[in-house]
Design an enzyme around this catalytic site. Structure first.
Site, mmCIF file in Angstrom:
data_model
loop_
_atom_site.group_PDB
_atom_site.id
_atom_site.type_symbol
_atom_site.label_atom_id
_atom_site.label_comp_id
_atom_site.label_asym_id
_atom_site.label_seq_id
_atom_site.Cartn_x
_atom_site.Cartn_y
_atom_site.Cartn_z
ATOM 1 N N LYS A 55 0.700 -1.305 -0.309
ATOM 2 C CA LYS A 55 0.156 0.113 -0.008
ATOM 3 C C LYS A 55 1.012 1.310 -0.054
ATOM 4 C CE LYS A 55 -1.854 1.362 4.003
ATOM 5 N NZ LYS A 55 -1.260 2.816 4.406
ATOM 6 N N ASN A 56 1.853 1.255 0.891
ATOM 7 C CA ASN A 56 2.594 2.418 1.107
ATOM 8 C C ASN A 56 3.789 2.547 -0.090
ATOM 9 O OD1 ASN A 56 1.108 3.187 3.220
ATOM 10 N ND2 ASN A 56 2.526 2.607 4.678
ATOM 11 N N ARG B 209 -4.367 10.644 4.941
ATOM 12 C CA ARG B 209 -3.291 11.506 5.214
ATOM 13 C C ARG B 209 -2.371 11.433 3.779
ATOM 14 N NH1 ARG B 209 0.751 12.307 7.162
ATOM 15 N NH2 ARG B 209 0.625 14.274 8.505
ATOM 16 N N CYS C 239 -4.492 12.806 13.358
ATOM 17 C CA CYS C 239 -5.213 11.449 13.272
ATOM 18 C C CYS C 239 -4.968 10.640 14.370
ATOM 19 C CB CYS C 239 -4.294 10.903 11.843
ATOM 20 S SG CYS C 239 -2.556 10.149 12.299
ATOM 21 N N ARG D 215 1.400 14.413 13.615
ATOM 22 C CA ARG D 215 1.589 14.132 12.117
ATOM 23 C C ARG D 215 1.577 15.378 11.416
ATOM 24 N NH1 ARG D 215 -0.922 8.725 9.916
ATOM 25 N NH2 ARG D 215 1.118 8.663 8.620
ATOM 26 N N PRO D 216 2.558 16.437 11.673
ATOM 27 C CA PRO D 216 2.719 17.447 10.870
ATOM 28 C C PRO D 216 3.317 17.478 9.510
ATOM 29 C CG PRO D 216 4.563 17.585 12.642
ATOM 30 C CD PRO D 216 3.363 16.327 12.877
ATOM 31 N N ILE D 217 3.238 18.559 8.634
ATOM 32 C CA ILE D 217 3.800 18.050 7.300
ATOM 33 C C ILE D 217 4.999 19.252 6.829
ATOM 34 C CG2 ILE D 217 2.212 16.637 6.208
ATOM 35 C CD1 ILE D 217 1.382 19.524 4.669
ATOM 36 N N ASP D 218 5.228 19.800 8.156
ATOM 37 C CA ASP D 218 6.291 20.967 8.111
ATOM 38 C C ASP D 218 7.454 20.771 7.356
ATOM 39 O OD1 ASP D 218 6.645 19.317 10.623
ATOM 40 O OD2 ASP D 218 8.477 20.352 10.665
ATOM 41 N N ASP E 131 4.838 0.633 12.175
ATOM 42 C CA ASP E 131 3.672 -0.246 11.635
ATOM 43 C C ASP E 131 3.565 -1.824 11.967
ATOM 44 O OD1 ASP E 131 3.048 2.221 10.288
ATOM 45 O OD2 ASP E 131 3.702 1.563 8.340
ATOM 46 N N ARG F 217 -8.580 -0.621 4.940
ATOM 47 C CA ARG F 217 -7.716 0.578 4.346
ATOM 48 C C ARG F 217 -6.301 -0.281 3.801
ATOM 49 N NH1 ARG F 217 -6.588 5.788 7.640
ATOM 50 N NH2 ARG F 217 -5.234 5.580 5.968
HETATM 51 N N1 EPU Z 1 6.926 14.377 10.980
HETATM 52 C C1 EPU Z 1 7.124 15.730 11.113
HETATM 53 N N2 EPU Z 1 7.174 16.655 10.278
HETATM 54 C C2 EPU Z 1 6.694 16.286 8.817
HETATM 55 C C3 EPU Z 1 6.540 14.983 8.428
HETATM 56 C C4 EPU Z 1 6.859 14.124 9.658
HETATM 57 O O1 EPU Z 1 7.186 16.307 12.393
HETATM 58 O O2 EPU Z 1 6.878 17.230 8.067
HETATM 59 C C5 EPU Z 1 7.165 13.209 12.101
HETATM 60 C C6 EPU Z 1 5.634 12.516 12.105
HETATM 61 O O3 EPU Z 1 4.784 13.480 12.989
HETATM 62 C C7 EPU Z 1 6.092 11.359 12.683
HETATM 63 C C8 EPU Z 1 7.322 11.143 12.274
HETATM 64 O O4 EPU Z 1 7.889 12.348 11.557
HETATM 65 O O5 EPU Z 1 6.263 11.570 14.173
HETATM 66 C C9 EPU Z 1 7.662 10.126 11.085
HETATM 67 O O6 EPU Z 1 6.436 10.287 10.113
HETATM 68 P P1 EPU Z 1 6.532 10.090 8.486
HETATM 69 O O7 EPU Z 1 6.353 11.441 7.828
HETATM 70 O O8 EPU Z 1 7.626 9.329 8.061
HETATM 71 O O9 EPU Z 1 5.212 9.332 8.502
HETATM 72 P P2 EPU Z 1 4.294 9.425 6.925
HETATM 73 O O10 EPU Z 1 5.111 9.497 6.083
HETATM 74 O O11 EPU Z 1 2.999 10.248 7.251
HETATM 75 C C10 EPU Z 1 4.381 6.866 6.361
HETATM 76 C C11 EPU Z 1 3.605 5.680 6.230
HETATM 77 C C12 EPU Z 1 2.893 5.385 7.712
HETATM 78 C C13 EPU Z 1 4.048 4.990 8.510
HETATM 79 C C14 EPU Z 1 5.153 5.851 8.803
HETATM 80 C C15 EPU Z 1 6.303 5.692 9.514
HETATM 81 C C16 EPU Z 1 2.740 6.143 4.125
HETATM 82 C C17 EPU Z 1 1.537 6.560 3.328
HETATM 83 N N3 EPU Z 1 2.324 6.129 5.456
HETATM 84 O O12 EPU Z 1 3.524 7.878 7.169
HETATM 85 O O13 EPU Z 1 2.047 4.155 7.386
HETATM 86 O O14 EPU Z 1 3.658 4.418 9.862
HETATM 87 O O15 EPU Z 1 5.447 6.508 7.353
HETATM 88 O O16 EPU Z 1 6.808 4.662 8.804
HETATM 89 O O17 EPU Z 1 3.635 5.889 3.546
HETATM 90 C C18 EPU Z 1 0.362 2.448 7.996
HETATM 91 O O18 EPU Z 1 0.449 2.013 6.660
HETATM 92 O O19 EPU Z 1 -0.511 2.230 8.719
HETATM 93 C C19 EPU Z 1 0.931 4.014 8.201
HETATM 94 C C20 EPU Z 1 0.573 4.915 9.244
#
Ligand code: EPU
Length: 418
Positions: free
Chosen positions: A22-23, A93, A117, A122-125, A305, A397
């Site tokens: 999926k990811n 997300r 969530c 989970r910010p996107i900064d 995960d 999902r």
């Molecule tokens: N974070 C920030 N700022 C950002 C981005 C992330 O502070 O701009 C923090 C997050 O809040 C978190 C950490 O960095 O504490 C890691 O988050 P990451 O961005 O790596 O997570 P993601 O990309 O949103 C993906 C997977 C998740 C998986 C995580 C960690 C996808 C679509 N989703 O999420 O998958 O848990 O990486 O490996 O690839 C799942 O499949 O159940 C799932 C949640």
């Protein structure tokens, strides 16, 4: 709303294959927005998140043709819309993954901020800071992010923390930027590497995917390509943990054992027999399980995960184990549900302590997110009597036909409607 009804205890035995990841599939689908030709993706999992992403791509003007587990996405000509609205983003997300491709291809994008969530803030900064480093003008208004750039310009950017979708967004954006981009402190997940393989097949010039530093030399345009997404290591890992918790014996076929290394090492320490073959893994648990502590970490560490499913396993192991969740701040919602089934677990901040073995008994439990749902199913497999896992839509999902796959391994699991 559907639920699973599980009659336990079960012992799983047999052979299983994971669906496509999926990811890996989600970023691959958004990468198609970058191409002037058709991107054909095969091996896609039939799960809800993929259907949601297809709806979003269609909203953005892409044509999507589907045939079984293959989708052909064409967004030649300019996508008609540049916005990903709240209704779609709030359910998934990963919708944020359209941001990089849209700015790179169209010069502008408008994406709803994902907000909180179930597993944390989970910010996107980092996604936004990276796009700004490539010259985009980013504004936040009315809950939406708007990013604009006539053409992105290559630059150096270091992620403040490792982020999977952040790395993927920047990687995609940089493929069409003018000049060279150097990204540091990148996520090294196999899904990032798979995305880079697809982008390379589309004509992108990328070095270092899977390493700390990725270098991208921007090109003027990208074309169509055909790509098969990698097997889902989290789904596969979930079934290996299901084998372990039920004292079973399961072979996971057509997988990349190297991508599962952290889990396999932990399973061995917990007392399972692990037999690694070139493209398959066999896990069997004939004797008692031993408590073994873990800490989640970005790849190649133990994946967050699989943390919930591992906690279910530790309820059946002899001794006290600690589980330290370092990636997300609120990912223990399965713990109180396991306790309702008879587990002995204490949670304090990012730590959970599990005392085992605790006999579990069937109960009504409620899933709160995708992996928490999988954890409760695993607990239900080993619990005495009838477990009802509600809100299976979370599971749908990300797991394709889980009840059928489990039944194929001998489990007594039925899907029913609420
Ligand atoms: N974070 C920030 N700022 C950002 C981005 C992330 O502070 O701009 C923090 C997050 O809040 C978190 C950490 O960095 O504490 C890691 O988050 P990451 O961005 O790596 O997570 P993601 O990309 O949103 C993906 C997977 C998740 C998986 C995580 C960690 C996808 C679509 N989703 O999420 O998958 O848990 O990486 O490996 O690839 C799942 O499949 O159940 C799932 C949640």
């Amino acid at each position: 709303m559907d639920r699973f009804e599980i009659i336990g205890p079960n012992r799983l035995q047999g052979t299983i294959r994971a669906a496509g990841a999926k990811n890996a599939a989600l970023p691959a689908l958004t990468a198609a927005l970058l191409a002037e030709g058709t991107v054909e993706l095969s091996g896609l999992p039939a799960v809800q998140d993929i259907r949601t992403m297809v709806r979003l791509l269609e909203h953005l003007g892409a044509e999507v043709e589907s045939s079984g587990h293959t989708l052909a996405v064409t967004s030649s000509g300019k996508p008609v819309a540049d916005d990903a609205d709240y209704a779609l983003v709030k359910t998934m997300r990963a919708s944020v993954l359209v941001l990089g491709p849209l700015v790179a291809r169209l010069g502008h994008a408008r994406v709803s901020l994902p907000g909180g969530c179930a597993i944390g803030v989970r910010p996107i900064d980092q996604h936004l800071a990276g796009l700004e480093a490539l010259g985009a003008e980013v504004t936040l208004e009315h809950g939406y992010v708007t990013a604009r750039a006539d053409r992105l310009v290559g630059n150096r950017f270091k992620f403040a923390g490792r982020t999977v979708t952040g790395t993927e967004n920047l990687l995609m954006a940089a493929t069409l930027a003018r000049g060279t981009t150097v990204l540091d402190n990148c996520a090294r997940e196999p899904e990032v590497v798979d995305l880079a393989r697809l982008l390379t097949a589309m004509g992108a010039r990328i070095r270092g995917a899977g390493e700390d530093r990725i270098e991208i030399q921007g090109v003027d345009s990208l074309g169509g390509a055909s790509h098969r997404v990698i097997a889902d290591r989290i789904e596969g890992g979930t079934y290996l943990l299901a084998a372990a918790i039920t004292g079973g014996d399961v072979v996971l076929e057509d997988c990349a054992p190297g991508d599962l290394a952290a889990l396999l090492e932990v399973l061995e320490r917990a007392g399972c027999a692990v037999d690694v073959r070139p493209t398959a893994v066999r896990v069997s648990a004939a004797g008692p399980l031993a408590a073994h502590s873990i800490e989640t970490a970005p790849h190649p560490g133990f994946p967050t995960d699989l943390q919930a499913q591992y906690m279910a396993l530790m309820t059946q192991a002899q001794g006290r184990s600690s589980i330290h969740e370092t990636v997300f701040e609120n990912r223990f919602q399965h713990a109180p549900e396991l306790v309702r089934m008879g587990a002995a677990i204490q949670v304090d901040g990012g730590y959970a302590w599990v005392e085992g073995p605790a006999p579990l008994s069937g109960a009504h439990v409620m899933a709160t997110d995708l992996r928490a749902s999988a954890c409760l199913v695993l607990a239900g497999l080993v619990a005495e009597g009838r477990t009802v896992v509600h809100r299976i839509y979370h599971l749908d999902r990300g797991y394709e036909g889980m009840e059928e796959k489990l039944r194929g391994l001998g489990a007594r699991v039925e899907r029913a409607s609420e």
